[in-house]
Design a protein around this motif. Structure first.
Motif, PDB file in Angstrom:
ATOM      1  N   ASN A 142      33.780  72.966  11.686  1.00 57.52           N
ATOM      2  CA  ASN A 142      33.845  71.524  11.452  1.00 57.52           C
ATOM      3  C   ASN A 142      35.125  70.752  10.997  1.00 57.52           C
ATOM      4  O   ASN A 142      35.697  69.831  11.626  1.00 57.52           O
ATOM      5  CB  ASN A 142      32.644  70.927  10.757  1.00 57.52           C
ATOM      6  CG  ASN A 142      31.252  71.529  11.134  1.00 57.52           C
ATOM      7  OD1 ASN A 142      31.277  72.212  12.093  1.00 57.52           O
ATOM      8  ND2 ASN A 142      30.157  71.315  10.497  1.00 57.52           N
ATOM      9  N   PHE A 201      32.434  65.529  10.601  1.00 58.24           N
ATOM     10  CA  PHE A 201      31.512  65.775  11.487  1.00 58.24           C
ATOM     11  C   PHE A 201      30.774  66.991  11.303  1.00 58.24           C
ATOM     12  O   PHE A 201      31.386  67.834  10.781  1.00 58.24           O
ATOM     13  CB  PHE A 201      32.036  65.596  12.990  1.00 58.24           C
ATOM     14  CG  PHE A 201      32.419  64.307  13.334  1.00 58.24           C
ATOM     15  CD1 PHE A 201      31.776  63.486  14.150  1.00 58.24           C
ATOM     16  CD2 PHE A 201      33.677  63.778  12.898  1.00 58.24           C
ATOM     17  CE1 PHE A 201      32.122  62.215  14.493  1.00 58.24           C
ATOM     18  CE2 PHE A 201      33.870  62.558  12.954  1.00 58.24           C
ATOM     19  CZ  PHE A 201      33.171  61.682  14.000  1.00 58.24           C
ATOM     20  N   PHE A 255      27.657  69.759  13.597  1.00 55.55           N
ATOM     21  CA  PHE A 255      27.092  70.104  14.870  1.00 55.55           C
ATOM     22  C   PHE A 255      25.737  70.836  14.798  1.00 55.55           C
ATOM     23  O   PHE A 255      25.766  71.904  13.951  1.00 55.55           O
ATOM     24  CB  PHE A 255      28.246  70.756  15.553  1.00 55.55           C
ATOM     25  CG  PHE A 255      29.427  70.308  15.347  1.00 55.55           C
ATOM     26  CD1 PHE A 255      30.563  70.728  14.456  1.00 55.55           C
ATOM     27  CD2 PHE A 255      29.804  69.029  15.979  1.00 55.55           C
ATOM     28  CE1 PHE A 255      31.566  70.061  14.335  1.00 55.55           C
ATOM     29  CE2 PHE A 255      31.106  68.471  15.887  1.00 55.55           C
ATOM     30  CZ  PHE A 255      32.143  69.124  14.873  1.00 55.55           C
ATOM     31  N   VAL A 265      25.990  66.214  17.686  1.00 58.65           N
ATOM     32  CA  VAL A 265      27.446  65.753  17.184  1.00 58.65           C
ATOM     33  C   VAL A 265      27.066  64.742  15.952  1.00 58.65           C
ATOM     34  O   VAL A 265      26.382  63.589  16.447  1.00 58.65           O
ATOM     35  CB  VAL A 265      28.281  65.212  17.972  1.00 58.65           C
ATOM     36  CG1 VAL A 265      29.718  65.046  16.950  1.00 58.65           C
ATOM     37  CG2 VAL A 265      28.977  66.302  19.135  1.00 58.65           C
ATOM     38  N   VAL A 284      34.793  67.392  20.968  1.00 62.59           N
ATOM     39  CA  VAL A 284      34.371  67.134  19.565  1.00 62.59           C
ATOM     40  C   VAL A 284      35.517  66.196  19.050  1.00 62.59           C
ATOM     41  O   VAL A 284      35.219  65.300  18.533  1.00 62.59           O
ATOM     42  CB  VAL A 284      33.934  68.357  18.979  1.00 62.59           C
ATOM     43  CG1 VAL A 284      33.997  67.748  17.109  1.00 62.59           C
ATOM     44  CG2 VAL A 284      32.783  68.699  19.066  1.00 62.59           C
TER      45      VAL A 284
END
Length: 92
Positions: free
Chosen positions: A3, A10, A12, A29, A76
């Motif tokens: 991350n 963020f 996941f 996300v 991402v």
């Protein structure tokens, strides 16, 4: 997927996304405790996109946007940039 290296702040969650029978590989996300995007891995040979990633849905500023990405990392990072843009400086 680390991350911190991809998009700081963020997180996941892997998920099966019900876009086709049997579902597709996907990633939820999160920014803090807010779901900001759903990414799916494309399993489509007809358009030379197999293995790429797709912004299935986004929320907030990403609402209504759809985009293909070559890698999950690229997807991402893009979500991280466009989810919460930096505030515009005040003009005196």
């Amino acid at each position: 997927m680390g991350n911190a290296n991809i998009a700081p702040g963020f997180s996941f969650s892997e998920a099966r996304i019900g876009t086709v029978e049997g579902g597709e590989s996907g990633v939820l996300v999160w920014k803090s405790d807010q779901l900001v995007a759903v990414l799916t891995q494309i399993d489509e040979e007809a358009y030379c996109t197999k293995g790429k990633w797709f912004l299935e849905t986004g929320f907030g500023l990403l609402s209504g946007l759809h985009k293909n990405f070559d890698t999950i990392e690229e997807a991402v990072k893009w979500v991280g940039i466009y989810t919460f843009p930096k505030p515009v400086p005040a003009v005196d």
